[in-house]
Write a protein that holds these residues in place. Sequence first.
Motif, PDB file in Angstrom:
ATOM      1  N   ASP A 249      -3.689  -6.769  -4.422  1.00 39.29           N
ATOM      2  CA  ASP A 249      -5.021  -7.269  -4.073  1.00 39.29           C
ATOM      3  C   ASP A 249      -5.881  -6.106  -3.574  1.00 39.29           C
ATOM      4  N   GLU A 250      -7.112  -6.463  -3.181  1.00 38.84           N
ATOM      5  CA  GLU A 250      -8.057  -5.438  -2.731  1.00 38.84           C
ATOM      6  C   GLU A 250      -7.694  -4.869  -1.356  1.00 38.84           C
ATOM      7  N   HIS A 251      -6.948  -5.625  -0.562  1.00 40.40           N
ATOM      8  CA  HIS A 251      -6.469  -5.072   0.711  1.00 40.40           C
ATOM      9  C   HIS A 251      -5.537  -3.892   0.445  1.00 40.40           C
ATOM     10  N   ALA A 252      -4.710  -4.034  -0.561  1.00 38.29           N
ATOM     11  CA  ALA A 252      -3.818  -2.935  -0.937  1.00 38.29           C
ATOM     12  C   ALA A 252      -4.616  -1.759  -1.491  1.00 38.29           C
ATOM     13  N   LEU A 253      -5.745  -2.066  -2.126  1.00 41.08           N
ATOM     14  CA  LEU A 253      -6.604  -1.002  -2.639  1.00 41.08           C
ATOM     15  C   LEU A 253      -7.213  -0.214  -1.470  1.00 41.08           C
ATOM     16  N   GLN A 254      -7.574  -0.917  -0.410  1.00 46.10           N
ATOM     17  CA  GLN A 254      -8.071  -0.216   0.773  1.00 46.10           C
ATOM     18  C   GLN A 254      -6.974   0.653   1.379  1.00 46.10           C
ATOM     19  N   SER A 255      -5.760   0.141   1.411  1.00 41.97           N
ATOM     20  CA  SER A 255      -4.643   0.920   1.933  1.00 41.97           C
ATOM     21  C   SER A 255      -4.452   2.190   1.101  1.00 41.97           C
ATOM     22  N   TYR A 256      -4.562   2.055  -0.217  1.00 37.11           N
ATOM     23  CA  TYR A 256      -4.468   3.220  -1.102  1.00 37.11           C
ATOM     24  C   TYR A 256      -5.558   4.234  -0.752  1.00 37.11           C
TER      25      TYR A 256
END
Length: 763
Positions: free
Chosen positions: A357-364
């Motif tokens: 999801d986009e939360h994981a994209l922020q983590s990246y």
Amino acid sequence: MKRIRTYLAIISLIAMPLLTLAQAGSQIVPAVVPLPVTITPSTDFFFIIPTTRIVATDHSLNKIAELLNGYVMACGGKPLSKVAAAPTSNFISLAIDSAGIPDKEGYLLQIDNRSIRCVGHDASGVLYGLQTLRQLWSAGAHKLKVPGYTIADHPRFDYRGMALDVSRHMFPVSFIKKYLDVLALYKFNTFHWHLTDDQGWRIEIKKYPQLQSVAAWRNETLIGHKKELPHHFDGKRYGGYYTQQQIKEVVQYAADRQITVIPEIEMPGHASAALAAYPSLGCTGGPYKTATFWGVFDDVYCAGSDSTFLFLQQVLDEVMELFPSKYIHLGGDECPKTRWKVCAKCQQRKKMLNLPDEHALQSYFIQRMEQYVNSKGRHIIGWDEILEGGLAPNATVMSWRGEEGGKAAIAQKHRVIMTPETNCYFDYYQSLYSQEPLAAGGFTPLQKVYGYEPLAGSTDSATTTYLAGVEGQAWSEYYTSEAQAMYMIFPRALALAELAWTPADQRNYGDFLGRLRRQTSLLLTEKLAYDPYFDDITYTAASQSGALQINLHSSLPGSEIRYTTDNTTPTWQSALYTSPIEIKNTCTVKAVLFNKQQQPTGRLFQQSFRIHKAVGASVILQNKPIDRFNPGNTTLVNGLFGSNRYNDDQWLGFSGNDLQAVIDLGRIQRVERLALGVLNYHWQRMWAPVTLLLLASTDGEHYTELYRQDSFPVNGINKLEVKVKPVQAQYIKVIGTNKGVIPAGEYGAGGNALLLIDEIVVE
């Protein structure tokens, strides 16, 4: 240095009884903030006079010796000469002894009638000893009188920080230096400088000149609170930035005072200003503009474009050249994913990396930037949102949305700085008096700051290992002048200073207030426009069937409270408050605090109370209210209405859930009037109910609808005063249908709407 070690051994035996006496009201402990660990008084006095000499054989202490001279001259003294060897008397010696003073940043200050000796574990310890000395002396004609003490001291936490946001309102270098001076006085060792945000980019980056010519400026600025609609603006271009030379000047000025400056460069959110300058960094390509009002905005850095990361890396290259701090703050908070969800580049990145999801994209995003910062020998700090989607490997978490983020980070063995907004945000109101200047919202009085205990009750050894310290936040949306900034920050920052420095079991709020009151002359010397109203009258109310018991309080020793209930202003001849005031009829209580000289002091207290059939009644709620507002059921029937500041514990709030409250009047009674208020501030994510129903019942099973409302046009408090056809009832049910998810195009779209309700009046 055997003498130093002997003193430490003696002090450890006698310190606790002395502190106990001080907390009981003794004047043995001087007006020092933060309270030192151990204090031993004597009957001696030392006088700093023009012939007093400064002895500092360690060249690393030359700057601190200069600072001491500056402090002496600021109090009317003459500059002191520095000598290489100590004379037999009349000197102030500065020295470092890491073995004799084992605690980092610790110091030993010895004052007798012949000399003042300040020995530190390191240069920081020496400086902190001198800051204590400044709080001990009193000024006379070309001399400073210093009472005799032996003080052995060291900090509780390694990290003792204060922030300042210069993006919303920018402050000149002269103010930043003044701020640093006061932070040093109260032994803070970190200045967190919030340099970029939606409303302005404040640091010169030579590789990207449009950050100076475009991002540093906004067309106008919001007037009033963002909750007020329609929004009004001043029509004046506003902005500016600190040149790299000014940045270096501030960093050196701070270093001379043993303060580390940590810069914050926001990413991936809060990027409107940067996008206005370089629109290709966003998902849509713009056009964008530097924000003119406060909030969270959908347009953020594009996570799918490599050019975004190149830009930020090159920005950080220049930032890290200017700031030698071990840590660089990358923000990471309040990043909406709205644009990322529909951005082809972001979605391609997410698919390529197999991110859920986009939360994981922020983590990246954060982890990729962290790797770059780590490659330069530095580490990152981020707000607790960087936990979402997976925490960057070496990151320090700044926990602001309560303590849960900090606890989660510690569980993953990450360094944590606690700064929960409920206790450490100094843009919140510090009193509920109507005279307070406009603030962001919330209510954080001095006592609430002082009473905060990070991760209280935790028995996990990891807490001690990974809890680095605390920080106070000074967000500047409503800091419209230097004086207002100081008024909002101080003395709350002093309470935080003591929390950060003094052992928890030695802190006592009453004792702190006594020392704070005796700091007045020093605060005036520092030209601080601080809030002096911390002793003002406050109240608590206890409801019972059909009546209220009102308790009035003041923390000012020896004071008296005079009050009225007939709406007149109290005088010395008015009733003396000695016990709770019983209120059986609707009225306004006014009260004035009188000091020992029978003179009024502080501000006029006034509070209205409405007595009705439901006061003190039993209330059952179907859904649990959120803790951000007062979660107690009795809030709805305590005779008090909420204000439009919504920070007074008189609003019951529901996030995404409906309101359903049943009031039991205790017996069947005649009901012919109902009243209540609901908040409608879309710019605070507060939405009036879609439908509000008022119903009545005699048995609690079968209800009759008395009133229905489907529209709430007022931006602010919608006050309902409903006259209904008289009915016999024991139970009143109130149903408010929550808006649910905030619709697209509205502030906070996609999040839960808040439904807020205050007093339910039954007459």
